[in-house]
Design a protein around this motif. Sequence first.
Motif, PDB file in Angstrom:
ATOM      1  N   LYS A 157       0.884  -1.316   0.081  1.00  0.00           N
ATOM      2  CA  LYS A 157       0.097  -0.079  -0.026  1.00  0.00           C
ATOM      3  C   LYS A 157       0.769   1.331  -0.173  1.00  0.00           C
ATOM      4  CE  LYS A 157      -3.767  -2.306   2.374  1.00  0.00           C
ATOM      5  NZ  LYS A 157      -4.766  -2.430   3.677  1.00  0.00           N
ATOM      6  N   SER A 199       0.353   0.320  -7.203  1.00  0.00           N
ATOM      7  CA  SER A 199       0.103   0.326  -5.952  1.00  0.00           C
ATOM      8  C   SER A 199      -1.074   1.393  -5.594  1.00  0.00           C
ATOM      9  CB  SER A 199       1.163   0.677  -5.009  1.00  0.00           C
ATOM     10  OG  SER A 199       0.871   0.817  -3.635  1.00  0.00           O
ATOM     11  N   LYS A 217      -4.963   0.802  -4.303  1.00  0.00           N
ATOM     12  CA  LYS A 217      -5.753   1.478  -2.934  1.00  0.00           C
ATOM     13  C   LYS A 217      -6.655   2.335  -3.370  1.00  0.00           C
ATOM     14  CE  LYS A 217      -5.557   3.450   1.030  1.00  0.00           C
ATOM     15  NZ  LYS A 217      -5.689   2.643   2.344  1.00  0.00           N
ATOM     16  N   TYR A 218      -6.777   2.920  -4.524  1.00  0.00           N
ATOM     17  CA  TYR A 218      -7.708   4.081  -4.755  1.00  0.00           C
ATOM     18  C   TYR A 218      -8.785   4.020  -5.715  1.00  0.00           C
ATOM     19  CZ  TYR A 218      -4.494   6.788  -1.618  1.00  0.00           C
ATOM     20  OH  TYR A 218      -3.831   7.025  -0.775  1.00  0.00           O
TER      21      TYR A 218
END
Length: 380
Positions: A194, A226, A230-231
């Motif tokens: 992350k 990454s 995550k988003y």
Amino acid sequence: NLLWQQVKDKAKTENKYIFVDLFASWCGPCKQMDREIYTSEKLGQYMNDKFVSIKVQADTSKTDDQKTKDWYSDAHSITTEYGGIGYPTFLFFSPEGKLVSRDLGFKDVEGFLTIAAYALDPKKQYNTLLEKFQNNNLEFSSMPFLAQEAKTQGEVEISQQIADNYINNYLFKLKQSQLYTNENLLFMRVFLGKPDGQAFKFFRKNTDKINSIIGDYYAEYAIMKSIDRKYVPRTDTWKASMPDWNSLEQSLTQNYGELGKQVVYSQRMYYYYLIKNWAEYAIWYQKYYSLAYKHPRFDANAMSWKLFENVDDPKVLTFACDVVMKYAIEEWYQNEPYSWDTYANLLYKIGRKNEAIEWEERAIKLSGNSDFIETLKKMK
């Protein structure tokens, strides 16, 4: 014809490991293993010498014979305790009946021989190593292997935990000269984790140095992957609910600069590709490849072909020809006739017919593809 307890008794008496092929009656790869792999004489000799081997059907069907029905109770217990995420699942037990290793998915003969050998080696037994890790008793030298094995088996969360432990508590305590090796950096790239993790921050801070060792733009690709994980909402949710692309662009650009913007632009382009909104696709194709044509996250040929098939805007098509495909052919597709065909079709669509014919002839000369020959006839 033995039941589970009898199999375990036999293995203990003969001092052999146990191999269980846990399969489902509907599973295609399971049937392929039966047809193509378990018939191998080489594999048979190896397994018969070292293992008591059995097949266990995890599901039930109306066509089950009496032997399968007799196994229902044991099969249910084995599936509940050791099975799970897919078929075929390969389970390996010690002569004492303890699970020491497992794997899953179709394997060729050499691949299967490898996992069987791992099951006999305490330094490679997946479940033995995992138990040591969970008891804080695993040597650092075994962690990279275990992290890779866990990832291969779909244990994403535990594989990342193992990798984080190795990276943070071993790699980052090495001297700089020992840390910056191809092997260490490639491992970190795979398990970057992350954006708030140490490995991610290390890659952002030392991008140029890392790239000089493992390859141009490798660090950036890992960073973007990454950020994406995550988003950006997963693709299986996109048709039900469109991501808030504008907010994502603002926040990711603010936090991660151009790499954050590339993540949003690439996925926004792909979103319109998936929902077949070709007008918006054209806009975001040009926006994304304007930033990233030298290091795209999506294959330039595949995305440009969709542009040819579905978009008529001459400005975007010219951009695809003169920037995206021109660069891609010069850098990556020097001997790739399908990319030359895409380039030729784009050239033809914007009216540069002589160039188009030249490139289509090159594609035919290299491949002899009959579809290309028909395209050339139409062009002429």
